[in-house]
Design a protein around this motif. Structure first.
Motif, PDB file in Angstrom:
ATOM      1  N   MET A  88       0.735  -0.957   0.031  1.00 24.55           N
ATOM      2  CA  MET A  88      -0.206   0.025   0.029  1.00 24.55           C
ATOM      3  C   MET A  88       0.781   1.249   0.000  1.00 24.55           C
ATOM      4  O   MET A  88       1.998   1.500   0.805  1.00 24.55           O
ATOM      5  CB  MET A  88      -0.918   0.065   1.340  1.00 24.55           C
ATOM      6  N   ILE A  89       0.758   2.230  -0.880  1.00 16.05           N
ATOM      7  CA  ILE A  89       1.157   3.303  -1.034  1.00 16.05           C
ATOM      8  C   ILE A  89       0.907   4.585  -0.260  1.00 16.05           C
ATOM      9  O   ILE A  89       1.532   5.356   0.403  1.00 16.05           O
ATOM     10  CB  ILE A  89       1.506   3.861  -2.534  1.00 16.05           C
ATOM     11  N   LEU A  90      -0.423   4.690  -0.122  1.00 15.61           N
ATOM     12  CA  LEU A  90      -1.182   5.561   0.560  1.00 15.61           C
ATOM     13  C   LEU A  90      -2.191   5.134   1.417  1.00 15.61           C
ATOM     14  O   LEU A  90      -3.099   4.307   0.697  1.00 15.61           O
ATOM     15  CB  LEU A  90      -1.509   6.809  -0.256  1.00 15.61           C
ATOM     16  N   GLU A  91      -2.167   5.651   2.676  1.00 14.96           N
ATOM     17  CA  GLU A  91      -3.403   5.213   3.504  1.00 14.96           C
ATOM     18  C   GLU A  91      -3.984   6.565   4.263  1.00 14.96           C
ATOM     19  O   GLU A  91      -3.287   6.968   5.058  1.00 14.96           O
ATOM     20  CB  GLU A  91      -3.009   4.063   4.544  1.00 14.96           C
ATOM     21  N   ALA A  92      -5.109   6.991   3.896  1.00 16.81           N
ATOM     22  CA  ALA A  92      -5.773   8.011   4.528  1.00 16.81           C
ATOM     23  C   ALA A  92      -6.586   7.470   5.522  1.00 16.81           C
ATOM     24  O   ALA A  92      -7.656   6.587   5.183  1.00 16.81           O
ATOM     25  CB  ALA A  92      -6.441   8.949   3.635  1.00 16.81           C
ATOM     26  N   GLN A  93      -6.723   8.160   6.740  1.00 18.84           N
ATOM     27  CA  GLN A  93      -7.888   7.608   7.679  1.00 18.84           C
ATOM     28  C   GLN A  93      -8.286   8.784   8.391  1.00 18.84           C
ATOM     29  O   GLN A  93      -7.696   9.210   9.264  1.00 18.84           O
ATOM     30  CB  GLN A  93      -7.172   6.477   8.672  1.00 18.84           C
ATOM     31  N   GLN A  94      -9.639   8.706   8.138  1.00 13.65           N
ATOM     32  CA  GLN A  94     -10.583   9.651   8.910  1.00 13.65           C
ATOM     33  C   GLN A  94     -10.091  11.299   9.011  1.00 13.65           C
ATOM     34  O   GLN A  94      -9.952  11.885  10.183  1.00 13.65           O
ATOM     35  CB  GLN A  94     -10.699   9.192  10.669  1.00 13.65           C
ATOM     36  N   ILE A  95      -9.615  11.555   7.940  1.00 13.12           N
ATOM     37  CA  ILE A  95      -8.929  13.187   7.736  1.00 13.12           C
ATOM     38  C   ILE A  95     -10.263  13.650   7.827  1.00 13.12           C
ATOM     39  O   ILE A  95     -11.282  13.942   7.061  1.00 13.12           O
ATOM     40  CB  ILE A  95      -8.262  13.050   6.292  1.00 13.12           C
ATOM     41  N   ASP A  96     -10.047  15.023   8.604  1.00 16.81           N
ATOM     42  CA  ASP A  96     -10.927  16.026   8.572  1.00 16.81           C
ATOM     43  C   ASP A  96     -10.115  17.480   8.587  1.00 16.81           C
ATOM     44  O   ASP A  96      -8.951  17.553   9.093  1.00 16.81           O
ATOM     45  CB  ASP A  96     -11.580  16.347  10.204  1.00 16.81           C
ATOM     46  N   LYS A  97     -10.690  18.359   7.967  1.00 18.11           N
ATOM     47  CA  LYS A  97      -9.789  19.384   7.703  1.00 18.11           C
ATOM     48  C   LYS A  97     -10.813  20.782   7.905  1.00 18.11           C
ATOM     49  O   LYS A  97     -11.721  20.755   7.295  1.00 18.11           O
ATOM     50  CB  LYS A  97      -9.075  19.811   6.127  1.00 18.11           C
ATOM     51  N   TYR A  98     -10.372  22.027   8.640  1.00 19.36           N
ATOM     52  CA  TYR A  98     -11.001  23.075   9.205  1.00 19.36           C
ATOM     53  C   TYR A  98     -10.383  24.338   8.793  1.00 19.36           C
ATOM     54  O   TYR A  98      -8.981  24.273   8.508  1.00 19.36           O
ATOM     55  CB  TYR A  98     -11.137  22.910  10.486  1.00 19.36           C
ATOM     56  N   PHE A  99     -10.943  25.294   8.004  1.00 22.50           N
ATOM     57  CA  PHE A  99     -10.454  26.469   7.680  1.00 22.50           C
ATOM     58  C   PHE A  99     -10.944  27.445   8.974  1.00 22.50           C
ATOM     59  O   PHE A  99     -12.267  27.392   9.464  1.00 22.50           O
ATOM     60  CB  PHE A  99     -10.883  27.106   6.292  1.00 22.50           C
ATOM     61  N   LEU A 100     -10.092  28.203   9.522  1.00 16.10           N
ATOM     62  CA  LEU A 100     -10.304  29.042  10.749  1.00 16.10           C
ATOM     63  C   LEU A 100     -10.927  30.179  10.352  1.00 16.10           C
ATOM     64  O   LEU A 100     -11.382  31.082  11.253  1.00 16.10           O
ATOM     65  CB  LEU A 100      -9.232  28.936  11.721  1.00 16.10           C
ATOM     66  N   GLU A 101     -10.757  30.958   9.225  1.00 13.84           N
ATOM     67  CA  GLU A 101     -10.916  32.143   8.806  1.00 13.84           C
ATOM     68  C   GLU A 101     -12.080  32.080   7.708  1.00 13.84           C
ATOM     69  O   GLU A 101     -11.870  31.399   6.673  1.00 13.84           O
ATOM     70  CB  GLU A 101      -9.557  33.006   8.437  1.00 13.84           C
ATOM     71  N   PRO A 102     -12.870  33.082   7.558  1.00 17.55           N
ATOM     72  CA  PRO A 102     -13.255  34.450   8.582  1.00 17.55           C
ATOM     73  C   PRO A 102     -13.881  33.747   9.803  1.00 17.55           C
ATOM     74  O   PRO A 102     -13.809  34.239  10.962  1.00 17.55           O
ATOM     75  CB  PRO A 102     -13.973  35.071   8.094  1.00 17.55           C
ATOM     76  N   GLU A 103     -14.182  32.363   9.989  1.00 19.31           N
ATOM     77  CA  GLU A 103     -14.841  31.790  11.169  1.00 19.31           C
ATOM     78  C   GLU A 103     -14.358  30.156  10.766  1.00 19.31           C
ATOM     79  O   GLU A 103     -14.333  29.877   9.590  1.00 19.31           O
ATOM     80  CB  GLU A 103     -16.387  31.868  11.445  1.00 19.31           C
ATOM     81  N   LYS A 104     -14.597  29.351  11.966  1.00 14.32           N
ATOM     82  CA  LYS A 104     -14.182  27.934  11.680  1.00 14.32           C
ATOM     83  C   LYS A 104     -15.312  27.082  10.862  1.00 14.32           C
ATOM     84  O   LYS A 104     -16.435  27.458  11.032  1.00 14.32           O
ATOM     85  CB  LYS A 104     -14.330  27.252  13.304  1.00 14.32           C
ATOM     86  N   HIS A 105     -14.781  26.581   9.839  1.00 11.22           N
ATOM     87  CA  HIS A 105     -15.425  25.853   8.756  1.00 11.22           C
ATOM     88  C   HIS A 105     -14.785  24.542   8.418  1.00 11.22           C
ATOM     89  O   HIS A 105     -14.054  24.596   7.835  1.00 11.22           O
ATOM     90  CB  HIS A 105     -15.552  26.814   7.685  1.00 11.22           C
ATOM     91  N   GLN A 106     -15.917  23.366   8.239  1.00 10.04           N
ATOM     92  CA  GLN A 106     -15.243  22.414   7.903  1.00 10.04           C
ATOM     93  C   GLN A 106     -15.360  21.967   6.469  1.00 10.04           C
ATOM     94  O   GLN A 106     -16.067  22.071   5.839  1.00 10.04           O
ATOM     95  CB  GLN A 106     -15.832  20.933   8.639  1.00 10.04           C
ATOM     96  N   ILE A 107     -13.977  21.604   5.993  1.00  5.97           N
ATOM     97  CA  ILE A 107     -13.795  21.514   4.527  1.00  5.97           C
ATOM     98  C   ILE A 107     -13.933  19.955   4.051  1.00  5.97           C
ATOM     99  O   ILE A 107     -14.189  19.563   3.071  1.00  5.97           O
ATOM    100  CB  ILE A 107     -12.369  22.314   4.015  1.00  5.97           C
ATOM    101  N   LEU A 108     -13.006  19.143   4.769  1.00  2.00           N
ATOM    102  CA  LEU A 108     -13.133  17.715   4.444  1.00  2.00           C
ATOM    103  C   LEU A 108     -13.742  17.053   5.750  1.00  2.00           C
ATOM    104  O   LEU A 108     -13.477  17.304   6.872  1.00  2.00           O
ATOM    105  CB  LEU A 108     -11.612  17.450   4.314  1.00  2.00           C
ATOM    106  N   ARG A 109     -14.457  15.932   5.517  1.00  2.00           N
ATOM    107  CA  ARG A 109     -15.372  15.164   6.318  1.00  2.00           C
ATOM    108  C   ARG A 109     -14.905  13.572   6.399  1.00  2.00           C
ATOM    109  O   ARG A 109     -15.048  12.991   5.421  1.00  2.00           O
ATOM    110  CB  ARG A 109     -16.572  15.466   6.328  1.00  2.00           C
ATOM    111  N   ASP A 110     -14.139  13.100   7.588  1.00  2.00           N
ATOM    112  CA  ASP A 110     -13.902  11.569   7.699  1.00  2.00           C
ATOM    113  C   ASP A 110     -13.424  11.091   6.097  1.00  2.00           C
ATOM    114  O   ASP A 110     -14.212  10.143   5.802  1.00  2.00           O
ATOM    115  CB  ASP A 110     -15.397  11.112   7.772  1.00  2.00           C
ATOM    116  N   ILE A 111     -12.259  11.535   5.741  1.00  2.00           N
ATOM    117  CA  ILE A 111     -11.790  11.047   4.429  1.00  2.00           C
ATOM    118  C   ILE A 111     -11.134   9.795   4.857  1.00  2.00           C
ATOM    119  O   ILE A 111      -9.844   9.925   5.547  1.00  2.00           O
ATOM    120  CB  ILE A 111     -10.967  12.029   3.800  1.00  2.00           C
ATOM    121  N   SER A 112     -11.368   8.832   4.341  1.00  2.00           N
ATOM    122  CA  SER A 112     -10.784   7.427   4.394  1.00  2.00           C
ATOM    123  C   SER A 112     -10.543   6.544   3.201  1.00  2.00           C
ATOM    124  O   SER A 112     -11.715   6.236   2.650  1.00  2.00           O
ATOM    125  CB  SER A 112     -11.242   6.481   5.426  1.00  2.00           C
TER     126      SER A 112
END
Length: 222
Positions: A1-25
């Protein structure tokens, strides 16, 4: 296996906290050609930035070549990226002050694991492979868009990486050159057994990839 992504979440904090990626696996194996596609704003560019290790500010786990990239220091990550990941962007980012051969040699010169003559020989072989050896001494700014992108592919391969990440590599090209660039990337998986991840809007690319990852509102559909 070359790449394994598990439960990736990503937030941007400006101008306010906002979720961009949700539970990427998901996981990607050696020799796979995988397309990431989705509408603008779906999160595919953000995901690709994380998968290429250029953004480590996320929740979850990302392993490349069995290395958890979040366990690396900044210096270690830079070294790891240079050894294991090759990049092909929508804009080729060739340095205009250097000729074609020098542009291809640059990542290997920076890595400093081989002598200059060996790097030059490897670079010429790669340029031959992408049909650009005859242009080795030409200034990069004198090339057409399709030619520049072929040089960028050779540059991405110079350190023999395990993973190639391509962000809209045909986005600025006409149909003929788009097909040529995709054909070269597909050959890399089949002949060199490399893993290639392509972010794209081009239906011909994701229709002919080994596997597709669709991005919808920050989540993936496999």
């Amino acid at each position: 296996m070359i790449l394994e992504a598990q439960q990736i979440d990503k937030y941007f904090l400006e101008p306010e906290k906002h979720q961009i990626l949700r539970d990427i696996s998901f996981s990607i194996s050696e020799g796979e050609l995988v397309s990431v596609f989705g509408e603008s704003g779906s999160g595919k560019s953000t995901l690709l930035y994380i998968l290429s290790t250029l953004d480590t500010d996320f929740d979850g786990s990302l392993k490349i070549c069995n290395q958890d990239i979040k366990n690396l220091t900044s210096a270690e990550l830079t070294d790891f990226r240079n050894k294991h990941i090759g990049f092909v962007y929508q804009f080729h980012y060739l340095l205009p002050e250097f000729n074609v051969l020098q542009n291809v040699m640059l990542p290997a010169m920076k890595l400093s694991q081989k002598g200059k003559e060996e790097i030059k020989e490897n670079a010429l072989d790669l340029l031959d492979e992408v049909g650009m050896k005859a242009f080795a001494k030409r200034p990069s700014y004198q090339l057409s868009g399709g030619q520049q992108q072929r040089v960028a592919i050779a540059r991405a391969l110079i350190n023999n990486p395990s993973l190639i990440v391509a962000d809209e590599p045909t986005g600025n090209l006409d149909q003929k050159n788009s097909e040529l660039i995709f054909h070269l990337l597909k050959e890399i998986t089949e002949q060199r057994n490399k893993t290639v991840i392509i972010a794209t809007h081009d239906s011909k690319i994701y229709d002919n990839s080994h596997r597709n990852i669709e991005m919808i509102d920050g989540s993936v559909r496999l």
